[in-house]
Design an enzyme around this catalytic site. Sequence first.
Site, PDB file in Angstrom:
ATOM      1  N   HIS A 196      78.448  30.856  10.592  1.00 14.35           N
ATOM      2  CA  HIS A 196      77.288  31.757  10.502  1.00 14.35           C
ATOM      3  C   HIS A 196      76.002  31.031  10.881  1.00 14.35           C
ATOM      4  O   HIS A 196      75.133  31.593  11.570  1.00 14.35           O
ATOM      5  CB  HIS A 196      77.178  32.333   9.089  1.00 14.35           C
ATOM      6  CG  HIS A 196      78.337  33.199   8.712  1.00 14.35           C
ATOM      7  ND1 HIS A 196      78.636  34.374   9.362  1.00 14.35           N
ATOM      8  CD2 HIS A 196      79.285  33.052   7.758  1.00 14.35           C
ATOM      9  CE1 HIS A 196      79.706  34.926   8.825  1.00 14.35           C
ATOM     10  NE2 HIS A 196      80.135  34.131   7.856  1.00 14.35           N
ATOM     11  N   LEU A 197      75.871  29.794  10.456  1.00 17.86           N
ATOM     12  CA  LEU A 197      74.680  29.019  10.774  1.00 17.86           C
ATOM     13  C   LEU A 197      74.568  28.778  12.278  1.00 17.86           C
ATOM     14  O   LEU A 197      73.462  28.748  12.835  1.00 17.86           O
ATOM     15  CB  LEU A 197      74.715  27.687  10.024  1.00 17.86           C
ATOM     16  CG  LEU A 197      73.454  26.831  10.074  1.00 17.86           C
ATOM     17  CD1 LEU A 197      72.260  27.568   9.497  1.00 17.86           C
ATOM     18  CD2 LEU A 197      73.682  25.523   9.302  1.00 17.86           C
ATOM     19  N   ALA A 198      75.687  28.616  12.951  1.00 14.97           N
ATOM     20  CA  ALA A 198      75.681  28.403  14.401  1.00 14.97           C
ATOM     21  C   ALA A 198      74.946  29.525  15.111  1.00 14.97           C
ATOM     22  O   ALA A 198      74.178  29.300  16.053  1.00 14.97           O
ATOM     23  CB  ALA A 198      77.114  28.305  14.913  1.00 14.97           C
ATOM     24  N   ASP A 199      75.166  30.735  14.655  1.00 16.17           N
ATOM     25  CA  ASP A 199      74.497  31.905  15.219  1.00 16.17           C
ATOM     26  C   ASP A 199      73.022  31.933  14.837  1.00 16.17           C
ATOM     27  O   ASP A 199      72.146  32.169  15.664  1.00 16.17           O
ATOM     28  CB  ASP A 199      75.222  33.160  14.717  1.00 16.17           C
ATOM     29  CG  ASP A 199      74.378  34.402  14.753  1.00 16.17           C
ATOM     30  OD1 ASP A 199      73.799  34.685  15.809  1.00 16.17           O
ATOM     31  OD2 ASP A 199      74.281  35.094  13.725  1.00 16.17           O
ATOM     32  N   GLN A 200      72.722  31.652  13.573  1.00 18.03           N
ATOM     33  CA  GLN A 200      71.359  31.763  13.065  1.00 18.03           C
ATOM     34  C   GLN A 200      70.402  30.733  13.662  1.00 18.03           C
ATOM     35  O   GLN A 200      69.196  30.970  13.756  1.00 18.03           O
ATOM     36  CB  GLN A 200      71.380  31.654  11.543  1.00 18.03           C
ATOM     37  CG  GLN A 200      72.132  32.792  10.872  1.00 18.03           C
ATOM     38  CD  GLN A 200      72.454  32.516   9.415  1.00 18.03           C
ATOM     39  OE1 GLN A 200      71.877  31.616   8.793  1.00 18.03           O
ATOM     40  NE2 GLN A 200      73.387  33.261   8.847  1.00 18.03           N
TER      41      GLN A 200
ATOM     42  N   HIS B  64      78.918  37.624  16.565  1.00 14.33           N
ATOM     43  CA  HIS B  64      77.459  37.528  16.438  1.00 14.33           C
ATOM     44  C   HIS B  64      76.911  36.414  17.315  1.00 14.33           C
ATOM     45  O   HIS B  64      75.887  36.585  17.986  1.00 14.33           O
ATOM     46  CB  HIS B  64      77.087  37.237  14.975  1.00 14.33           C
ATOM     47  CG  HIS B  64      76.642  38.435  14.215  1.00 14.33           C
ATOM     48  ND1 HIS B  64      77.474  39.482  13.956  1.00 14.33           N
ATOM     49  CD2 HIS B  64      75.445  38.766  13.654  1.00 14.33           C
ATOM     50  CE1 HIS B  64      76.820  40.404  13.253  1.00 14.33           C
ATOM     51  NE2 HIS B  64      75.590  39.996  13.066  1.00 14.33           N
TER      52      HIS B  64
ATOM     53  N   GLU C  79      78.772  42.723  20.766  1.00 16.01           N
ATOM     54  CA  GLU C  79      79.355  43.587  19.745  1.00 16.01           C
ATOM     55  C   GLU C  79      78.580  44.882  19.559  1.00 16.01           C
ATOM     56  O   GLU C  79      79.034  45.794  18.865  1.00 16.01           O
ATOM     57  CB  GLU C  79      79.450  42.843  18.413  1.00 16.01           C
ATOM     58  CG  GLU C  79      78.101  42.438  17.861  1.00 16.01           C
ATOM     59  CD  GLU C  79      78.195  41.750  16.519  1.00 16.01           C
ATOM     60  OE1 GLU C  79      79.297  41.683  15.961  1.00 16.01           O
ATOM     61  OE2 GLU C  79      77.163  41.288  16.033  1.00 16.01           O
TER      62      GLU C  79
END
Length: 328
Positions: free
Chosen positions: A275-279, A301, A10
């Site tokens: 979101h947690l998957a990315d973090q 992300h 991105e």
Amino acid sequence: MLEIDGSTGEGGGQVLRTALSLACVLQKPIRIFNIRAGRDKPGLKAQHLSVCRLLGEVTGGALHGDAIGSTEITFEPGKIMGGKYSFDIGTAGSCTLLMQAALPVLLHASAPCSLRIIGGTHVRGAPTYEYFSEVFLPAAREFGVKAGAKLLKAGFYPKGGGEAELSVEPSALHGAELKRQAAGRISCSVTLCRLPPHVAERERKKIAEQLSAHDFEVKTQEPPSGSAGNAVTIWSGRHGASALGEAGKTAEKVSSEACGAFLSEEKAGAAVDAHLADQLLIYAALAKGKSSYDTGQFTPHLKTNAAVLSKLTGRNIILAAEREILVE
């Protein structure tokens, strides 16, 4: 020297944060070019510059090209030392995004660390403090992370003035297979600072309507604050969501946004929220052993992070069918 094209995926600030953190952990110099090429106004903004300078301070590294609008930087990290660090973003830039950039680095320090950051604790485009402390950190501990956090003062856009502290012990990361969790009690936090009490009352009432079919609890907190603001954060296990109050948005709308986003994650029924998957991906990539978990959707992300992590660590990161993430 490592090299990363900032237009990867991105083409946003995520590339910069991940690449700088990894350079520190791997103890290798890095050149990042085409920074934020995918944005309307490319180059470093104040919040991205803060990440560069914070990690430069933590490692005693040499940083070149760190200026507003710069599209290229080089960074030579030094040794990661333990101790106490303090950093003032100077704006309402996100404290939690900086803590997430610093945490993988501080885990590899020679001694325990504490990091106090002044800025925004509840701001758009970043985890709220409650999401960071109640969803992200517990999930990161499943990979061996030893860290805790304190909210000292809340800070909202545009004034900021919030303070949060991160405490970290040197940690050996290990792979983790995160499975879907049984439904548990839902926790809801209404954060209200320098605003009329009826705002929180209306938000609590709307939450009760939206979550009436579930087991839940709602707590209102009014912490010391550097600015006026409001946020609602909802979580259960590795699922969480939040919404921020702002001028022209009703209290009911704030609660509805947070509840809607949370219930969408619960309906997906995955091991972790989107979101947690990315973090969590950087911890899986740096850990010894394999890791796996599934999520409701693959966000831009996440895809960007996977590309950067795979290139810099050499780990095989697979975004598989059925929304499963494998790190081998």
